[in-house]
Enzyme design. Structure first.
Site, short mmCIF file in Angstrom:
data_model
loop_
_atom_site.label_atom_id
_atom_site.label_comp_id
_atom_site.label_asym_id
_atom_site.label_seq_id
_atom_site.Cartn_x
_atom_site.Cartn_y
_atom_site.Cartn_z
N GLN A 91 0.78 -1.30 -0.15
CA GLN A 91 -0.06 0.17 -0.11
C GLN A 91 0.71 1.30 0.02
OE1 GLN A 91 -2.46 -0.40 3.45
NE2 GLN A 91 -3.64 -2.02 2.65
N ASP B 176 8.00 -0.99 14.51
CA ASP B 176 8.04 -2.32 14.71
C ASP B 176 7.96 -2.83 13.11
OD1 ASP B 176 7.88 -5.16 15.68
OD2 ASP B 176 6.03 -5.04 14.65
N TYR C 49 7.42 -9.53 6.38
CA TYR C 49 6.57 -8.56 5.65
C TYR C 49 6.75 -8.13 4.42
CZ TYR C 49 4.60 -7.86 10.54
OH TYR C 49 4.05 -8.09 11.94
#
Length: 227
Positions: free
Chosen positions: A88, A110, A115
């Site tokens: 995004q 974090d 990810y």
């Protein structure tokens, strides 16, 4: 050495922090962090005074808390990059978000190796470099377990080989010499906890991180790591 462990809540994701070989420090629950407004103790439930405050202005400064029994202090609200950096948000948009959080008093950021297959760490590292933040001014963590490479010893494991080989590439993506906090992202029932504790302790001893912890571990595993 034996000690009792605080039961892990099933209602919110818990991250339990350790220092050194296996000392239990604290549970940082994403479900109980308070609002920066002192007029309320629950996220999303601001008082009329807070709601009526001038747009963009805080009713009070960001609060900071010690991480358990350690001397490390983190803001009660943190900034995470899951499902945002990469899919995004690019560097430009991510930088605007991180800068807004930092200016509001957030000092804890974090991430996780998994990810966006490592891209999230790369973006966050690029942003920190572009913003020119002093290393002492923020706390940063990453999490390990799911892996970014296919292989029997690189996916869904907390074995020693994986952990010791994952930390340096993570630091390279973030552009850092060390992390403040590293987490075991999930429990691994196939790896002895003693092996995981050994590896995480060596990561601390090598200077790759200051503290280590566990994310969403059951209470029995936390107790075993402690003992």
């Amino acid at each position: 050495m034996s000690a009792s462990a605080t039961p892990v809540s099933r209602q919110s994701r818990e991250q339990t922090a350790f220092h050194g070989p296996c000392r239990l420090l604290a549970q940082v629950s994403g479900g109980t962090a308070i609002s920066p407004y002192v007029t309320t103790a629950r996220m999303g439930r601001q008082s009329g005074r807070a709601r009526g405050a001038k747009k963009g202005a805080m009713a009070t400064q960001m609060q900071n808390r010690r991480l358990g029994r350690s001397g490390l202090k983190v803001s009660v609200l943190s900034f995470g990059s899951w499902v945002s950096f990469g899919p995004q948000l690019d560097v430009e948009n991510g930088a605007a978000c991180m800068e807004a959080a930092y200016d509001a008093g957030v000092n804890y950021f974090d991430n996780a190796e998994v990810y966006s297959g490592g891209k999230s760490e790369q973006i966050m590292g690029d942003i920190i470099a572009d913003l020119g933040w002093e290393r002492h001014s923020y706390v940063i963590s990453s999490k390990f377990m799911f892996g970014v490479h296919d292989g029997v010893n690189t996916r869904n494991t907390l074995n020693r080989k994986y952990l010791l080989e994952a930390i340096e590439p993570s630091l390279e993506r973030l552009g850092l010499e060390h992390l403040d906090l590293v987490f075991c992202h999930r429990p691994d029932p196939e790896t002895p906890i003693e092996e995981t504790v050994w590896a995480m302790s060596d990561i601390i001893s090598a200077g790759y991180a200051h503290y280590w912890g566990a994310s969403e571990w059951p209470a029995d595993d936390i107790r075993a790591a402690w003992e």
